[in-house]
Design an enzyme around this catalytic site. Structure first.
Site, PDB file in Angstrom:
ATOM      1  CD  GLU A  96      39.871  37.979  41.271  1.00 36.97           C
ATOM      2  OE1 GLU A  96      39.815  38.358  42.452  1.00 36.97           O
ATOM      3  OE2 GLU A  96      39.344  38.610  40.342  1.00 36.97           O
ATOM      4  CD  GLU A 108      35.646  37.207  38.642  1.00 37.72           C
ATOM      5  OE1 GLU A 108      35.668  38.357  39.132  1.00 37.72           O
ATOM      6  OE2 GLU A 108      35.903  36.179  39.291  1.00 37.72           O
TER       7      GLU A 108
HETATM    8  O1  AHR Z   1      32.849  39.275  40.738  1.00 42.20           O
HETATM    9  C1  AHR Z   1      33.103  39.750  42.034  1.00 42.20           C
HETATM   10  C2  AHR Z   1      34.461  39.337  42.558  1.00 42.20           C
HETATM   11  O2  AHR Z   1      35.459  39.976  41.814  1.00 42.20           O
HETATM   12  C3  AHR Z   1      34.819  37.874  42.443  1.00 42.20           C
HETATM   13  O3  AHR Z   1      34.349  37.129  43.507  1.00 42.20           O
HETATM   14  C4  AHR Z   1      36.311  37.890  42.433  1.00 42.20           C
HETATM   15  O4  AHR Z   1      36.837  36.812  41.719  1.00 42.20           O
HETATM   16  C5  AHR Z   1      36.662  39.237  41.839  1.00 42.20           C
HETATM   17  O5  AHR Z   1      37.598  39.902  42.601  1.00 42.20           O
END
Ligand code: AHR
Length: 503
Positions: free
Chosen positions: A173, A292
């Protein structure tokens, strides 16, 4: 009563399904590692401190690959802190989550845990506070057989054989203002390109993923993907997508359209990647890593997001999932499978406690959250190729989506076993659905292996320590087979799996 139909033919295939689509994620965050997969002294812990109850539930969940060590944690992580004798590892402050990291658990422990759980590890290199130099050293530590400083260090730490980690994420990110050492697309794209180049010089067998946007709502979304890929197109195989779904307005019809949005997101990122390919006159196709994804909106207050007084493994992001969240997770899996030609990797974020499929009590039991079930069912039977069916269904409209089909479905065929699987979500909260399925090419005399439904009358039902199976799959007796046709009665607000053997 709603009526819907699916017509599928084994000659019409979207793509083979990559089993890495059933991945998950373990971050050094809250109680995911400490009190989650690792808790020395827990009654079920083994000699290495791995919780046996969490290991058993992980095996049942069935992830194929697991991303580590972050997440936002990654951008301030020094991998050297987490290897070697435990009593010599430094305790550090984790700026991302405002906690204290003891480094008791690190790369080698994670690899041991993955091997014990029979899951492929997916690692990430820190491109926040660090860069290509650390990435190449870390890779040498992990994957080089021996005879060099870092590979011999690994051997001195008791790991003679290389870890042979194939899938690597280039940062996390990096577009987000919350990220330690956020970058512009141009800065990040250059660093990703040069880091990937150095890593490939060391190990040509790697699969590398660049960071896409941290969400589709980011102001830099689309421009970010274009510029990043413009820089590192030749060196990477994947671009990542992160998607967290929410029902903030408490409106189920709108919540269901998160699945339409996910479909748009996937198609858009694929289109941007192909635009870059066309500008470079390349036939290469960049694949998508949804590394994610999950429901996440309840545990988002400042207290949920940051530890107080640099606590060690405090409870953070401990979302308690409802039945409606499980329908969204099941629906998202259907969307991903229908995009199996581009989505080749995906990680449910996260595995345990932190927006987790599994929930534990420190020192106590572990249980399955509602979202555990669609993932476990899909991972168990999700093999083969995804078919391109013709689907007819009624639908509804929202302000943003003129037609939201009540039926969301996907059909898999496994040419090796002759089996077929239909996943079907009935998005009507009021009406049952009469579903007719015509499967050509699977067999003239299909046999029903199992018909399973995830249904609850209360969209807000949860699983808890007191009632761990409140939301759990049941057999659906209202499914019958005749020749190559299947007739199914789907409950309102239900997610279903119909597993068939060809005859
Ligand atoms: O999964 C939780 C968080 O969400 C992670 O650390 C980040 O990559 C995302 O914003």
């Amino acid at each position: 009563m709603l009526s819907a139909s699916i017509y599928a033919d084994t000659n019409f295939v979207i793509s083979p399904l990559d089993r890495r689509l059933f991945g998950t994620f373990v971050e050094h965050l809250g109680r995911c590692v400490y009190g989650g997969i690792y808790e020395p002294g827990h009654p079920t812990a083994d000699a290495q401190g791995f919780r046996g109850d969490v290991m058993a539930l992980t095996r049942e969940l069935g992830p194929t690959i697991v991303r580590y060590p972050g997440g936002n944690f990654l951008s301030g992580y020094n991998w050297e802190d987490g290897v070697g004798p435990k009593d010599q590892r430094p305790t550090k402050l984790d700026l991302a989550w405002g906690t204290t990291e003891t480094n008791e658990f690190g790369t080698n422990e994670f690899i041991d845990w993955c091997r014990a759980a029979d899951i492929e590890p997916m690692f990430a290199v820190n491109l926040g506070t660090r860069g290509a130099d650390e990435a190449r050293c870390f890779l040498e530590y992990c994957n080089h057989p021996g005879g060099s400083h870092y590979s011999d260090l690994r051997r001195a730490h008791g790991y003679e054989a290389p870890h042979d980690i194939k899938f690597w994420c280039l940062g996390n990110e990096m577009d987000g203002p919350w990220q330690i050492c956020q970058k512009t697309a141009n800065e990040y794209g250059r660093i990703a390109q040069e880091t990937a180049k150095a890593m490939r010089m060391l190990d040509r067998s790697l699969t590398l993923a660049a960071c896409g946007s941290s969400q589709r709502e980011m102001p830099t979304y689309a421009a970010w993907e274009h510029e990043v890929l413009n820089q590192c197109f030749n060196q990477v195989d994947f671009i990542s997508l992160h998607a967290y779904f929410k029902n903030e307005a408490d409106d189920i019809e709108t919540y269901f359209t998160s699945l339409e949005d996910l479909n748009f997101f996937i198609k858009e990122v694929a289109a941007i990647a192909d635009t870059v390919a066309s500008q470079k006159r390349s036939t290469k196709r960049i694949m998508l890593s949804l590394d994610e994804w999950n429901v996440w909106y309840k545990a988002r207050t400042p207290a949920d997001l940051k530890g107080v007084d640099w606590a060690k493994a405090p409870p953070l992001l401990e979302e308690i999932y409802t039945f409606e969240d499980a329908l969204i997770v099941g629906g998202a899996l259907i969307v991903m499978m229908n995009n199996a030609d581009r989505v080749k990797t995906a990680c449910l974020a996260q595995l345990v406690n932190v927006i987790g499929a599994i929930f534990t009590e420190t020192g106590g039991p572990a249980w399955r959250q509602t979202i555990f079930h669609p993932f476990a069912l899909a991972s168990r039977v999700g093999h083969g190729v995804v078919l391109q069916p013709r689907v007819q269904t009624e639908g509804y409209a929202t302000a943003a989506h003129p037609f939201v089909p009540y039926l969301l479905s996907t059909v898999l065929h496994n040419p090796e076993t002759g089996e077929a699987v239909v996943f079907a979500l009935n998005r009507s909260t009021k009406e049952e659905m009469d579903l007719q399925i015509d499967l050509r090419g699977v067999g003239e005399r299909l046999e029903l292996r199992a018909a399973t439904e995830l249904h609850h009358a209360d969209l807000k039902a949860i699983n808890s320590k007191a009632a761990p199976d409140e939301v759990s799959p049941k057999a659906n007796a209202q499914v019958s087979v005749e020749g190559s046709r299947v007739q199914a009665r789907l409950k309102p607000q239900s997610w279903n799996v119909i597993h068939l053997a060809g005859g």
